[in-house]
Write a protein that holds these residues in place. Structure first.
Motif, PDB file in Angstrom:
ATOM      1  N   ALA A 140      -2.018   0.211  -8.749  1.00 33.91           N
ATOM      2  CA  ALA A 140      -1.715   1.307  -7.838  1.00 33.91           C
ATOM      3  C   ALA A 140      -0.218   1.562  -7.720  1.00 33.91           C
ATOM      4  N   ASN A 141       0.604   0.695  -8.274  1.00 30.25           N
ATOM      5  CA  ASN A 141       2.048   0.875  -8.203  1.00 30.25           C
ATOM      6  C   ASN A 141       2.477   1.934  -9.201  1.00 30.25           C
ATOM      7  N   ILE A 142       3.219   2.946  -8.750  1.00 34.49           N
ATOM      8  CA  ILE A 142       3.696   3.998  -9.638  1.00 34.49           C
ATOM      9  C   ILE A 142       5.217   3.946  -9.815  1.00 34.49           C
ATOM     10  N   LEU A 143       5.867   3.048  -9.143  1.00 30.25           N
ATOM     11  CA  LEU A 143       7.315   2.942  -9.218  1.00 30.25           C
ATOM     12  C   LEU A 143       7.723   1.830 -10.179  1.00 30.25           C
ATOM     13  N   LYS A 144       8.873   1.996 -10.825  1.00 29.39           N
ATOM     14  CA  LYS A 144       9.342   0.981 -11.763  1.00 29.39           C
ATOM     15  C   LYS A 144       9.636  -0.338 -11.065  1.00 29.39           C
ATOM     16  N   ASP A 145      10.315  -0.267  -9.942  1.00 28.75           N
ATOM     17  CA  ASP A 145      10.736  -1.479  -9.251  1.00 28.75           C
ATOM     18  C   ASP A 145       9.808  -1.873  -8.111  1.00 28.75           C
ATOM     19  N   GLY A 146       8.704  -1.164  -7.944  1.00 29.29           N
ATOM     20  CA  GLY A 146       7.804  -1.429  -6.831  1.00 29.29           C
ATOM     21  C   GLY A 146       6.811  -2.533  -7.143  1.00 29.29           C
ATOM     22  N   ALA A 147       6.017  -2.858  -6.156  1.00 28.78           N
ATOM     23  CA  ALA A 147       4.966  -3.860  -6.302  1.00 28.78           C
ATOM     24  C   ALA A 147       3.634  -3.230  -5.907  1.00 28.78           C
ATOM     25  N   ASN A 148       2.544  -3.833  -6.356  1.00 31.62           N
ATOM     26  CA  ASN A 148       1.226  -3.345  -5.988  1.00 31.62           C
ATOM     27  C   ASN A 148       1.024  -3.484  -4.481  1.00 31.62           C
ATOM     28  N   PRO A 149       0.429  -2.468  -3.825  1.00 30.68           N
ATOM     29  CA  PRO A 149       0.234  -2.545  -2.375  1.00 30.68           C
ATOM     30  C   PRO A 149      -0.782  -3.613  -2.003  1.00 30.68           C
ATOM     31  N   LYS A 150      -0.568  -4.241  -0.886  1.00 31.50           N
ATOM     32  CA  LYS A 150      -1.458  -5.283  -0.386  1.00 31.50           C
ATOM     33  C   LYS A 150      -2.716  -4.648   0.211  1.00 31.50           C
ATOM     34  N   ILE A 151      -3.831  -5.354   0.107  1.00 36.52           N
ATOM     35  CA  ILE A 151      -5.073  -4.897   0.706  1.00 36.52           C
ATOM     36  C   ILE A 151      -5.068  -5.298   2.179  1.00 36.52           C
ATOM     37  N   LEU A 152      -5.283  -4.317   3.055  1.00 32.10           N
ATOM     38  CA  LEU A 152      -5.263  -4.549   4.498  1.00 32.10           C
ATOM     39  C   LEU A 152      -6.688  -4.676   5.029  1.00 32.10           C
TER      40      LEU A 152
END
Length: 132
Positions: free
Chosen positions: A63-75
């Motif tokens: 789900a991460n679309i950014l180069k420097d981002g991380a996958n979002p955590k499941i809440l």
């Protein structure tokens, strides 16, 4: 473009479990077993499967679309907005909306009726013009 994508996939080390999750088709690899080996491949496979289970349980993979981002955590379910749970609800079709009384419909259904009716009229007009 497709060939460069395939070449880049060949150079990556992707665990078998991840490929099976994605529905990717793979080809069988010839057996290269060594006699007297210590079974290092089996240990690597078990480590990979535990890592994949941990990743699936804690983050939305891909789900991460950014180069420097991380996958979002499941809440927890309670932490998400209420509208999210109604995205997949069945909405009435145009024929069903035409059968109902327009005055008794809620605003969302009236809006949907107008949209679908306009689309149907445009398609009908385009098909008539295409035949002439």
């Amino acid at each position: 473009m497709a060939l460069s994508y395939i070449r880049s996939l060949r150079s990556m080390n992707i665990p078998k479990e991840l490929i099976q999750m994605g529905g990717c088709r793979t080809f069988a690899v010839g057996s290269k077993s060594k006699k007297g080996g210590k079974g290092g491949a089996a240990a690597d496979a078990s480590k990979a499967s535990t890592i994949i289970k941990e990743v699936k349980a804690s983050a939305v993979v891909g789900a991460n679309i950014l180069k420097d981002g991380a996958n979002p955590k499941i809440l927890q379910d309670s932490e998400y907005s209420g509208w999210l749970w109604h995205l997949l609800d069945k909405r009435p079709a145009l024929s069903e909306l035409r059968r109902k009384d327009i005055e008794s419909l809620p605003y969302e259904d009236i809006k949907r009726f107008v949209k679908l009716d306009n689309q149907a009229r445009i398609k009908e007009n385009n098909s008539i013009r295409a035949k002439n």
